[in-house]
Motif scaffolding. Structure first.
Motif, PDB file in Angstrom:
ATOM      1  N   ARG A  57       0.882  -1.210  -0.148  1.00 46.61           N
ATOM      2  CA  ARG A  57       0.076   0.007  -0.123  1.00 46.61           C
ATOM      3  C   ARG A  57       0.958   1.278   0.095  1.00 46.61           C
ATOM      4  O   ARG A  57       0.677   2.267  -0.710  1.00 46.61           O
ATOM      5  CB  ARG A  57      -1.062  -0.069   1.276  1.00 46.61           C
ATOM      6  N   ILE A  58       1.870   1.277   0.901  1.00 46.92           N
ATOM      7  CA  ILE A  58       2.676   2.427   0.995  1.00 46.92           C
ATOM      8  C   ILE A  58       3.395   2.635  -0.417  1.00 46.92           C
ATOM      9  O   ILE A  58       3.722   3.748  -0.898  1.00 46.92           O
ATOM     10  CB  ILE A  58       3.801   2.324   2.046  1.00 46.92           C
ATOM     11  N   ILE A  59       3.858   1.501  -0.834  1.00 51.47           N
ATOM     12  CA  ILE A  59       4.678   1.235  -2.298  1.00 51.47           C
ATOM     13  C   ILE A  59       3.606   2.011  -3.455  1.00 51.47           C
ATOM     14  O   ILE A  59       4.056   2.815  -4.237  1.00 51.47           O
ATOM     15  CB  ILE A  59       5.311   0.129  -2.697  1.00 51.47           C
ATOM     16  N   GLY A  60       2.526   1.645  -3.510  1.00 47.06           N
ATOM     17  CA  GLY A  60       1.280   2.110  -4.513  1.00 47.06           C
ATOM     18  C   GLY A  60       1.129   3.546  -4.227  1.00 47.06           C
ATOM     19  O   GLY A  60       1.021   4.138  -5.027  1.00 47.06           O
ATOM     20  N   ALA A  61       1.111   4.029  -3.048  1.00 51.16           N
ATOM     21  CA  ALA A  61       0.660   5.296  -2.729  1.00 51.16           C
ATOM     22  C   ALA A  61       1.869   6.356  -3.352  1.00 51.16           C
ATOM     23  O   ALA A  61       1.812   7.147  -3.890  1.00 51.16           O
ATOM     24  CB  ALA A  61       0.518   5.673  -1.257  1.00 51.16           C
ATOM     25  N   VAL A  62       3.215   5.915  -2.644  1.00 57.46           N
ATOM     26  CA  VAL A  62       4.281   6.540  -3.374  1.00 57.46           C
ATOM     27  C   VAL A  62       4.730   6.448  -4.827  1.00 57.46           C
ATOM     28  O   VAL A  62       4.701   7.567  -5.472  1.00 57.46           O
ATOM     29  CB  VAL A  62       5.716   6.073  -2.609  1.00 57.46           C
ATOM     30  N   LEU A  63       4.485   5.364  -5.485  1.00 46.88           N
ATOM     31  CA  LEU A  63       4.385   5.340  -6.969  1.00 46.88           C
ATOM     32  C   LEU A  63       3.658   6.242  -7.493  1.00 46.88           C
ATOM     33  O   LEU A  63       3.749   6.987  -8.707  1.00 46.88           O
ATOM     34  CB  LEU A  63       4.154   3.880  -7.591  1.00 46.88           C
ATOM     35  N   THR A  64       2.352   6.180  -7.268  1.00 46.64           N
ATOM     36  CA  THR A  64       1.232   6.959  -7.621  1.00 46.64           C
ATOM     37  C   THR A  64       1.626   8.615  -7.575  1.00 46.64           C
ATOM     38  O   THR A  64       1.523   9.427  -8.487  1.00 46.64           O
ATOM     39  CB  THR A  64      -0.186   6.872  -6.993  1.00 46.64           C
ATOM     40  N   VAL A  65       1.857   8.937  -6.198  1.00 49.83           N
ATOM     41  CA  VAL A  65       2.326  10.251  -6.157  1.00 49.83           C
ATOM     42  C   VAL A  65       3.502  10.889  -7.115  1.00 49.83           C
ATOM     43  O   VAL A  65       3.614  11.812  -7.663  1.00 49.83           O
ATOM     44  CB  VAL A  65       2.663  10.591  -4.747  1.00 49.83           C
ATOM     45  N   CYS A  66       4.648   9.964  -6.870  1.00 47.06           N
ATOM     46  CA  CYS A  66       5.920  10.146  -7.721  1.00 47.06           C
ATOM     47  C   CYS A  66       5.846  10.241  -9.140  1.00 47.06           C
ATOM     48  O   CYS A  66       6.348  11.206  -9.812  1.00 47.06           O
ATOM     49  CB  CYS A  66       7.075   9.437  -7.094  1.00 47.06           C
ATOM     50  N   LEU A  67       5.319   9.118  -9.670  1.00 51.28           N
ATOM     51  CA  LEU A  67       5.135   9.012 -11.189  1.00 51.28           C
ATOM     52  C   LEU A  67       4.044   9.754 -11.731  1.00 51.28           C
ATOM     53  O   LEU A  67       4.271  10.492 -12.847  1.00 51.28           O
ATOM     54  CB  LEU A  67       5.008   7.661 -11.491  1.00 51.28           C
ATOM     55  N   VAL A  68       2.916   9.719 -11.132  1.00 55.88           N
ATOM     56  CA  VAL A  68       1.548  10.458 -11.870  1.00 55.88           C
ATOM     57  C   VAL A  68       1.573  11.776 -11.875  1.00 55.88           C
ATOM     58  O   VAL A  68       1.455  12.751 -12.294  1.00 55.88           O
ATOM     59  CB  VAL A  68       0.286   9.771 -11.646  1.00 55.88           C
ATOM     60  N   ILE A  69       1.493  12.076 -10.176  1.00 56.16           N
ATOM     61  CA  ILE A  69       1.302  13.433  -9.833  1.00 56.16           C
ATOM     62  C   ILE A  69       2.597  14.405  -9.936  1.00 56.16           C
ATOM     63  O   ILE A  69       2.630  15.362 -10.675  1.00 56.16           O
ATOM     64  CB  ILE A  69       0.908  13.694  -8.267  1.00 56.16           C
ATOM     65  N   ASN A  70       3.751  13.902  -9.528  1.00 56.02           N
ATOM     66  CA  ASN A  70       5.027  14.767  -9.209  1.00 56.02           C
ATOM     67  C   ASN A  70       5.653  14.701 -10.842  1.00 56.02           C
ATOM     68  O   ASN A  70       6.033  15.883 -11.421  1.00 56.02           O
ATOM     69  CB  ASN A  70       6.118  14.127  -8.485  1.00 56.02           C
ATOM     70  N   LEU A  71       5.918  13.383 -11.379  1.00 54.55           N
ATOM     71  CA  LEU A  71       6.473  13.517 -12.678  1.00 54.55           C
ATOM     72  C   LEU A  71       5.602  13.989 -13.811  1.00 54.55           C
ATOM     73  O   LEU A  71       5.985  14.994 -14.544  1.00 54.55           O
ATOM     74  CB  LEU A  71       6.926  12.001 -13.044  1.00 54.55           C
ATOM     75  N   GLY A  72       4.313  13.579 -13.662  1.00 52.59           N
ATOM     76  CA  GLY A  72       3.372  13.977 -14.776  1.00 52.59           C
ATOM     77  C   GLY A  72       2.880  15.358 -14.741  1.00 52.59           C
ATOM     78  O   GLY A  72       3.353  16.114 -15.348  1.00 52.59           O
ATOM     79  N   LEU A  73       1.925  15.685 -13.693  1.00 51.41           N
ATOM     80  CA  LEU A  73       1.742  16.886 -13.511  1.00 51.41           C
ATOM     81  C   LEU A  73       2.650  18.059 -13.166  1.00 51.41           C
ATOM     82  O   LEU A  73       2.360  19.083 -13.644  1.00 51.41           O
ATOM     83  CB  LEU A  73       0.503  17.059 -12.402  1.00 51.41           C
ATOM     84  N   ASP A  74       3.486  17.865 -12.235  1.00 52.91           N
ATOM     85  CA  ASP A  74       4.377  18.915 -12.030  1.00 52.91           C
ATOM     86  C   ASP A  74       5.486  19.193 -12.975  1.00 52.91           C
ATOM     87  O   ASP A  74       5.510  20.321 -13.297  1.00 52.91           O
ATOM     88  CB  ASP A  74       5.363  18.577 -10.779  1.00 52.91           C
TER      89      ASP A  74
END
Length: 171
Positions: A103-120
């Motif tokens: 769960r922690i890995i899923g949250a971090v991957l979503t934040v880092c790859l989708v939100i930070n890498l994608g949106l930011d």
């Protein structure tokens, strides 16, 4: 969800927002393209303890307060949206659920790859007038570095600090 006004919850969230602002504005490595820091941690804690909406609002408020108090440039609402979505994602993965490594890995991957890498990266391409693809290599390196760091820190803090804090505050 408890709808009543809870002063203790408000104080705890406020303290964590203050810590987020300090970690983000003063304890981060900042370049025009990348920020490496630990501001994610207080928001992950809020998400685990109080849920997605509380974490999203807290991170958005922290972003706005940090910009108002310690401006390092002009305000851009895209980053506030990113902050809000980050809190939502951490809460969706970790609130009222077992804090397992997947769960922690899923949250971090979503934040880092989708939100930070994608949106930011998209927001930065708008602000800097550079192509999205041109910004990606540096931002990918940052994500690759931060995924294991965030995963380990969130997992360790949950087991060592938040569980104890929750037990103390319920006593």
């Amino acid at each position: 969800m408890d709808k009543k006004f809870d002063v203790k919850k408000l104080i705890q969230i406020s303290l964590l927002i203050a810590i987020e602002v300090i970690l983000t504005r003063f304890c981060s490595i900042n370049t025009p393209i990348v920020r490496i820091g630990f501001g994610f941690l207080p928001i992950a804690i809020i998400a685990m303890m109080y849920g997605p909406l509380s974490a999203g609002i807290a991170y958005a408020l922290g972003d706005i307060l940090g910009m108002m108090l310690f401006s390092s440039g002009s305000f851009f609402p895209g980053f506030t949206l990113t902050a809000f979505l980050t809190g939502i994602v951490y809460g969706a993965f970790l609130y009222n659920k077992p804090k397992t490594w997947p769960r922690i890995i899923g949250a971090v991957l979503t934040v880092c790859l989708v939100i930070n890498l994608g949106l930011d990266t998209y927001w930065l391409s708008i602000l800097m007038g550079k192509g999205y693809i041109a910004l990606l290599p540096t931002r990918i390196i940052k994500s690759v570095l931060m995924i294991p760091v965030q995963t380990l820190i969130i997992g360790i803090i949950w087991k060592k600090v938040v569980i104890r804090f929750t037990n103390i505050s319920h006593a």
